[in-house]
Design a protein around this motif. Structure first.
Motif, PDB file in Angstrom:
ATOM      1  N   TRP A  28       0.836  -1.204   0.000  1.00 35.75           N
ATOM      2  CA  TRP A  28       0.000   0.000   0.000  1.00 35.75           C
ATOM      3  C   TRP A  28       0.872   1.255   0.000  1.00 35.75           C
ATOM      4  O   TRP A  28       0.642   2.183  -0.782  1.00 35.75           O
ATOM      5  N   GLN A  29       1.875   1.282   0.854  1.00 34.12           N
ATOM      6  CA  GLN A  29       2.759   2.443   0.945  1.00 34.12           C
ATOM      7  C   GLN A  29       3.531   2.645  -0.359  1.00 34.12           C
ATOM      8  O   GLN A  29       3.673   3.776  -0.843  1.00 34.12           O
ATOM      9  N   GLU A  30       4.013   1.548  -0.949  1.00 33.67           N
ATOM     10  CA  GLU A  30       4.774   1.635  -2.198  1.00 33.67           C
ATOM     11  C   GLU A  30       3.902   2.138  -3.349  1.00 33.67           C
ATOM     12  O   GLU A  30       4.297   3.046  -4.089  1.00 33.67           O
ATOM     13  N   VAL A  31       2.718   1.569  -3.507  1.00 36.06           N
ATOM     14  CA  VAL A  31       1.811   1.983  -4.582  1.00 36.06           C
ATOM     15  C   VAL A  31       1.403   3.437  -4.396  1.00 36.06           C
ATOM     16  O   VAL A  31       1.370   4.212  -5.360  1.00 36.06           O
ATOM     17  N   GLN A  32       1.106   3.808  -3.181  1.00 34.60           N
ATOM     18  CA  GLN A  32       0.706   5.191  -2.907  1.00 34.60           C
ATOM     19  C   GLN A  32       1.811   6.156  -3.319  1.00 34.60           C
ATOM     20  O   GLN A  32       1.545   7.192  -3.945  1.00 34.60           O
ATOM     21  N   GLY A  33       3.046   5.832  -2.995  1.00 31.29           N
ATOM     22  CA  GLY A  33       4.168   6.696  -3.363  1.00 31.29           C
ATOM     23  C   GLY A  33       4.363   6.792  -4.866  1.00 31.29           C
ATOM     24  O   GLY A  33       4.585   7.876  -5.407  1.00 31.29           O
ATOM     25  N   ILE A  34       4.268   5.655  -5.553  1.00 30.58           N
ATOM     26  CA  ILE A  34       4.441   5.646  -7.006  1.00 30.58           C
ATOM     27  C   ILE A  34       3.330   6.442  -7.688  1.00 30.58           C
ATOM     28  O   ILE A  34       3.587   7.240  -8.591  1.00 30.58           O
ATOM     29  N   HIS A  50      -7.657  16.529 -13.579  1.00 31.48           N
ATOM     30  CA  HIS A  50      -8.840  15.717 -13.855  1.00 31.48           C
ATOM     31  C   HIS A  50      -8.511  14.568 -14.804  1.00 31.48           C
ATOM     32  O   HIS A  50      -8.901  13.417 -14.574  1.00 31.48           O
ATOM     33  N   ALA A  51      -7.774  14.866 -15.877  1.00 33.01           N
ATOM     34  CA  ALA A  51      -7.413  13.837 -16.852  1.00 33.01           C
ATOM     35  C   ALA A  51      -6.518  12.773 -16.224  1.00 33.01           C
ATOM     36  O   ALA A  51      -6.714  11.573 -16.452  1.00 33.01           O
ATOM     37  N   MET A  52      -5.552  13.188 -15.418  1.00 29.76           N
ATOM     38  CA  MET A  52      -4.635  12.218 -14.812  1.00 29.76           C
ATOM     39  C   MET A  52      -5.379  11.339 -13.821  1.00 29.76           C
ATOM     40  O   MET A  52      -5.147  10.128 -13.773  1.00 29.76           O
ATOM     41  N   ARG A  53      -6.278  11.922 -13.031  1.00 30.64           N
ATOM     42  CA  ARG A  53      -7.079  11.104 -12.099  1.00 30.64           C
ATOM     43  C   ARG A  53      -7.908  10.075 -12.881  1.00 30.64           C
ATOM     44  O   ARG A  53      -8.018   8.924 -12.471  1.00 30.64           O
ATOM     45  N   ALA A  54      -8.455  10.485 -14.011  1.00 33.33           N
ATOM     46  CA  ALA A  54      -9.243   9.567 -14.845  1.00 33.33           C
ATOM     47  C   ALA A  54      -8.360   8.442 -15.382  1.00 33.33           C
ATOM     48  O   ALA A  54      -8.767   7.271 -15.383  1.00 33.33           O
ATOM     49  N   HIS A  55      -7.155   8.770 -15.829  1.00 38.15           N
ATOM     50  CA  HIS A  55      -6.240   7.739 -16.332  1.00 38.15           C
ATOM     51  C   HIS A  55      -5.881   6.749 -15.230  1.00 38.15           C
ATOM     52  O   HIS A  55      -5.852   5.531 -15.466  1.00 38.15           O
ATOM     53  N   LEU A  56      -5.589   7.252 -14.036  1.00 38.01           N
ATOM     54  CA  LEU A  56      -5.232   6.363 -12.934  1.00 38.01           C
ATOM     55  C   LEU A  56      -6.416   5.490 -12.515  1.00 38.01           C
ATOM     56  O   LEU A  56      -6.251   4.301 -12.230  1.00 38.01           O
ATOM     57  N   THR A  57      -7.613   6.071 -12.518  1.00 34.81           N
ATOM     58  CA  THR A  57      -8.812   5.307 -12.201  1.00 34.81           C
ATOM     59  C   THR A  57      -9.023   4.204 -13.234  1.00 34.81           C
ATOM     60  O   THR A  57      -9.328   3.053 -12.882  1.00 34.81           O
ATOM     61  N   LEU A  59      -6.734   2.801 -15.023  1.00 35.36           N
ATOM     62  CA  LEU A  59      -5.678   1.813 -14.821  1.00 35.36           C
ATOM     63  C   LEU A  59      -6.083   0.805 -13.747  1.00 35.36           C
ATOM     64  O   LEU A  59      -5.989  -0.413 -13.949  1.00 35.36           O
ATOM     65  N   VAL A  60      -6.555   1.296 -12.629  1.00 32.76           N
ATOM     66  CA  VAL A  60      -6.977   0.410 -11.537  1.00 32.76           C
ATOM     67  C   VAL A  60      -8.147  -0.460 -11.982  1.00 32.76           C
ATOM     68  O   VAL A  60      -8.167  -1.669 -11.740  1.00 32.76           O
ATOM     69  N   ALA A  61      -9.097   0.134 -12.670  1.00 34.81           N
ATOM     70  CA  ALA A  61     -10.270  -0.615 -13.133  1.00 34.81           C
ATOM     71  C   ALA A  61      -9.894  -1.711 -14.128  1.00 34.81           C
ATOM     72  O   ALA A  61     -10.599  -2.722 -14.237  1.00 34.81           O
ATOM     73  N   SER A  62      -8.787  -1.554 -14.837  1.00 33.55           N
ATOM     74  CA  SER A  62      -8.392  -2.535 -15.849  1.00 33.55           C
ATOM     75  C   SER A  62      -7.567  -3.691 -15.287  1.00 33.55           C
ATOM     76  O   SER A  62      -7.271  -4.639 -16.018  1.00 33.55           O
ATOM     77  N   LEU A  63      -7.193  -3.634 -14.020  1.00 36.72           N
ATOM     78  CA  LEU A  63      -6.388  -4.712 -13.441  1.00 36.72           C
ATOM     79  C   LEU A  63      -7.143  -6.031 -13.495  1.00 36.72           C
ATOM     80  O   LEU A  63      -8.326  -6.095 -13.175  1.00 36.72           O
ATOM     81  N   GLN A  64      -6.444  -7.071 -13.913  1.00 40.50           N
ATOM     82  CA  GLN A  64      -7.033  -8.401 -14.002  1.00 40.50           C
ATOM     83  C   GLN A  64      -6.718  -9.189 -12.728  1.00 40.50           C
ATOM     84  O   GLN A  64      -5.625  -9.107 -12.182  1.00 40.50           O
ATOM     85  N   SER A  65      -7.677  -9.971 -12.287  1.00 40.60           N
ATOM     86  CA  SER A  65      -7.485 -10.818 -11.118  1.00 40.60           C
ATOM     87  C   SER A  65      -6.490 -11.928 -11.441  1.00 40.60           C
ATOM     88  O   SER A  65      -6.496 -12.464 -12.554  1.00 40.60           O
ATOM     89  N   PRO A  66      -5.639 -12.307 -10.480  1.00 46.60           N
ATOM     90  CA  PRO A  66      -4.753 -13.432 -10.713  1.00 46.60           C
ATOM     91  C   PRO A  66      -5.515 -14.761 -10.757  1.00 46.60           C
ATOM     92  O   PRO A  66      -4.991 -15.767 -11.193  1.00 46.60           O
TER      93      PRO A  66
END
Length: 72
Positions: A28-34, A50-57, A59-66
Motif C-alpha cells: 500500500w505504501q509503495e503503490v501510494q508513493g508511485i 482531472h485527466a490524470m485522475r481519470a487515467h489512474l482510475t 488503470l486500476v479498473a483494468s487490473l485483471q485478477s490473478p
C-alpha cells in the motif's frame, strides 16, 4: 491516505495473518508513493489533474485478477 483499517478476504472475513498484513501495508505504501509521484509529474508537465485522475482510475479498473475469470 491511510491504508485500510481492515483487509477483507473474498469470504468477507478480515485478513488476520500478521505476515500478510505486513506485506499488504508495505505494498500500500509503495503503490501510494508511485501513484503520487506519477500524478505530480504529470501535472507539472501540463496534464490536467482531472485527466490524470481519470487515467489512474482507468488503470486500476483494468487490473485483471490473478484468479482467471474471477473478479474480486
Amino acid at each position: 491516505m491511510e491504508s485500510p483499517k481492515r483487509w477483507m478476504q473474498a469470504d468477507g472475513e478480515p485478513v488476520s495473518c500478521q505476515e500478510k498484513l505486513r506485506v499488504l501495508e508495505e505494498n500500500w505504501q509503495e503503490v501510494q508513493g508511485i501513484l503520487r509521484d506519477a500524478f505530480e509529474d504529470a501535472v507539472l508537465m501540463g496534464v490536467s489533474e482531472h485527466a490524470m485522475r481519470a487515467h489512474l482510475t482507468d488503470l486500476v479498473a483494468s487490473l485483471q485478477s490473478p484468479h482467471h475469470g474471477h473478479k474480486a
